[in-house]
Write an enzyme that holds these catalytic residues in place. Structure first.
Site, PDB file in Angstrom:
ATOM      1  N   GLY A 102       0.807  -1.223   0.000  1.00  7.61           N
ATOM      2  CA  GLY A 102       0.000   0.000   0.000  1.00  7.61           C
ATOM      3  C   GLY A 102       0.837   1.268   0.000  1.00  7.61           C
ATOM      4  O   GLY A 102       0.361   2.334   0.376  1.00  7.61           O
ATOM      5  N   LEU A 103       2.095   1.151  -0.438  1.00  2.52           N
ATOM      6  CA  LEU A 103       2.970   2.330  -0.489  1.00  2.52           C
ATOM      7  C   LEU A 103       3.229   2.753  -1.936  1.00  2.52           C
ATOM      8  O   LEU A 103       4.230   3.392  -2.247  1.00  2.52           O
ATOM      9  CB  LEU A 103       4.290   2.033   0.242  1.00  2.52           C
ATOM     10  CG  LEU A 103       4.117   1.671   1.732  1.00  2.52           C
ATOM     11  CD1 LEU A 103       5.458   1.320   2.361  1.00  2.52           C
ATOM     12  CD2 LEU A 103       3.451   2.810   2.506  1.00  2.52           C
ATOM     13  N   SER A 105       3.878   0.999  -4.806  1.00  7.92           N
ATOM     14  CA  SER A 105       5.001   0.448  -5.570  1.00  7.92           C
ATOM     15  C   SER A 105       4.706   0.441  -7.071  1.00  7.92           C
ATOM     16  O   SER A 105       5.621   0.623  -7.878  1.00  7.92           O
ATOM     17  CB  SER A 105       5.332  -0.961  -5.083  1.00  7.92           C
ATOM     18  OG  SER A 105       4.216  -1.810  -5.218  1.00  7.92           O
ATOM     19  N   SER A 106       3.445   0.266  -7.450  1.00 11.47           N
ATOM     20  CA  SER A 106       3.164   0.264  -8.899  1.00 11.47           C
ATOM     21  C   SER A 106       3.358   1.661  -9.480  1.00 11.47           C
ATOM     22  O   SER A 106       3.938   1.814 -10.561  1.00 11.47           O
ATOM     23  CB  SER A 106       1.770  -0.280  -9.196  1.00 11.47           C
ATOM     24  OG  SER A 106       0.771   0.515  -8.610  1.00 11.47           O
ATOM     25  N   ASP A 146      -1.168   9.250  -6.284  1.00 12.50           N
ATOM     26  CA  ASP A 146       0.052   8.478  -6.056  1.00 12.50           C
ATOM     27  C   ASP A 146       1.168   8.940  -6.989  1.00 12.50           C
ATOM     28  O   ASP A 146       2.297   9.208  -6.569  1.00 12.50           O
ATOM     29  CB  ASP A 146      -0.214   6.979  -6.262  1.00 12.50           C
ATOM     30  CG  ASP A 146      -1.359   6.461  -5.402  1.00 12.50           C
ATOM     31  OD1 ASP A 146      -1.674   7.114  -4.385  1.00 12.50           O
ATOM     32  OD2 ASP A 146      -1.938   5.418  -5.746  1.00 12.50           O
TER      33      ASP A 146
HETATM   34  C1  GLA Z   1      -5.418   4.479  -4.601  1.00 14.74           C
HETATM   35  C2  GLA Z   1      -5.470   5.280  -5.909  1.00 14.74           C
HETATM   36  C3  GLA Z   1      -5.390   6.778  -5.634  1.00 14.74           C
HETATM   37  C4  GLA Z   1      -6.393   7.196  -4.564  1.00 14.74           C
HETATM   38  C5  GLA Z   1      -6.331   6.275  -3.353  1.00 14.74           C
HETATM   39  C6  GLA Z   1      -7.408   6.581  -2.364  1.00 14.74           C
HETATM   40  O1  GLA Z   1      -4.155   4.632  -3.994  1.00 14.74           O
HETATM   41  O2  GLA Z   1      -4.420   4.908  -6.775  1.00 14.74           O
HETATM   42  O3  GLA Z   1      -5.582   7.497  -6.841  1.00 14.74           O
HETATM   43  O4  GLA Z   1      -7.692   7.272  -5.108  1.00 14.74           O
HETATM   44  O5  GLA Z   1      -6.431   4.920  -3.723  1.00 14.74           O
HETATM   45  O6  GLA Z   1      -7.235   7.856  -1.861  1.00 14.74           O
END
Ligand code: GLA
Length: 332
Positions: A102-103, A105-106, A146
């Site tokens: 959840g950091l 990486s993609s 992201d």
């Molecule tokens: C994922 C998506 C982001 C954002 C978050 C929730 O990380 O890639 O664009 O929508 O979820 O805030």
């Protein structure tokens, strides 16, 4: 010529499920990175990765990134399809950014690959290209947070991003602040539920107009209780991002932390994207001495909890520092 591109991961301090409605987010780039090193040559992009057993081999003319195998190669293919470089590349992917925690990486992989393949443009242009690459690779209609956090990180600062205008302003982190992340495990159902949440926000906007301009009073005009909750999350989350950014600017960690705790409750109760594991970690850590706040970070359905604490406080997880943006360099 050897090209080395380095992209940080990101953690979002506050502002989730707001970016795709043009709302506010407050992420920071972190000191865990993905590194792509290549020689520009040939007519395929061939990358081996220290995290993966099979290489990514992507033809320059790739048209359907989502069909590419192995799965990680889809992100490479997404970038190739968007960037359409004239020359291929042979090289490696390495770095200490964990995959699947959840950091982002993609997104870090996309940004590093784009830079290694010769992307030339502004951070916003880089982020837009990589957001489109992510959407084509994964089929998830993600927002820009992201990729933009990774393309525009500033060391020692969080990034207040208005996703409607795509403007970034850096917010200094108070020196006594410590940010940590706790991984609660893999994300389940994330892509289908993400698309569903985004569609629900769009349905709410059919009723009351852009959520970025709405307030809590406007939201009460939505008759459908589910859509009303979804909209209430987005509207109140935007307000919390503003409050948290302002609090950080003046060194008020307690107020920023309280906004994070309220954000978690809203993501759990109104947006329904938390899990028992995320709730459990947040509940457990938020009352520890020196902890100001904690919340799930990112899309939810698993992934990490972010904690805001006093430096020196004993908190679980991994401490992360706010890092600078992705970079690229060449050497003979
Ligand atoms: C994922 C998506 C982001 C954002 C978050 C929730 O990380 O890639 O664009 O929508 O979820 O805030």
């Amino acid at each position: 010529m050897r090209v080395t591109a380095t992209a940080p991961g990101r953690v979002n301090l506050i502002g989730d499920h707001t970016d795709y409605t043009g709302g506010l987010v407050l992420p920071m780039a972190i000191d865990l990175r993905t590194v792509v090193t290549v020689e520009r040559t040939g007519d395929v992009v061939h990358l081996t990765s220290s995290h993966e057993t099979e290489p990514a081999v992507v033809a320059l003319g790739v048209e359907e990134p989502a069909d590419v195998r192995p799965a990680w190669a889809r992100y490479v293919a997404g970038v190739v399809a968007m960037l359409q470089p004239a020359t291929g590349a042979v090289g490696t992917v390495s770095g200490d950014l964990p995959v699947g925690a959840g950091l982002s990486s993609s997104a870090a992989l996309e940004v590093a690959v784009a830079l290694a393949l010769g992307f030339d443009g502004t951070p916003v242009e880089l982020a837009r290209l990589c957001q489109a690459a992510e959407q084509r690779a994964s089929g998830v209609p993600c927002g820009i947070m992201d990729q933009l956090a990774i393309a525009s990180g500033v060391a020692g600062h969080a990034l207040l991003i208005d996703c409607g205008t795509e403007t970034v302003s850096s917010v200094p982190l108070p020196p006594e602040a410590a940010v940590s992340v706790v991984d609660t495990g893999p994300r389940a159902l994330a892509s289908s539920a993400y698309a569903e949440r985004r569609a629900q926000c769009e349905a709410a906007e059919e009723v009351i107009g852009p959520l970025r301009d709405a307030d809590e009073a406007t939201v009460t005009a939505i008759a459908d209780p589910l859509l009303r909750r979804r909209a209430r999350h987005v509207v109140t989350e935007n307000a919390r991002v503003r409050a948290a950014a302002e609090a950080l600017r003046v060194g008020d960690l307690a107020t920023a932390g309280a906004a994070m705790v309220a954000s978690h409750a809203s993501l759990r109760d109104d947006f329904d994207v938390s899990t028992p594991a995320l709730d459990e970690v947040v509940e457990r850590v938020r009352t520890l001495p020196g902890v100001h706040g904690a919340r799930l970070t990112g899309g939810g359905f698993g992934g990490s909890v972010v904690i805001l604490a006093e430096r020196g406080a004993a908190v679980p997880g991994r401490r992360v520092m706010a890092a600078g943006a992705a970079t690229v360099s060449t050497s003979p």
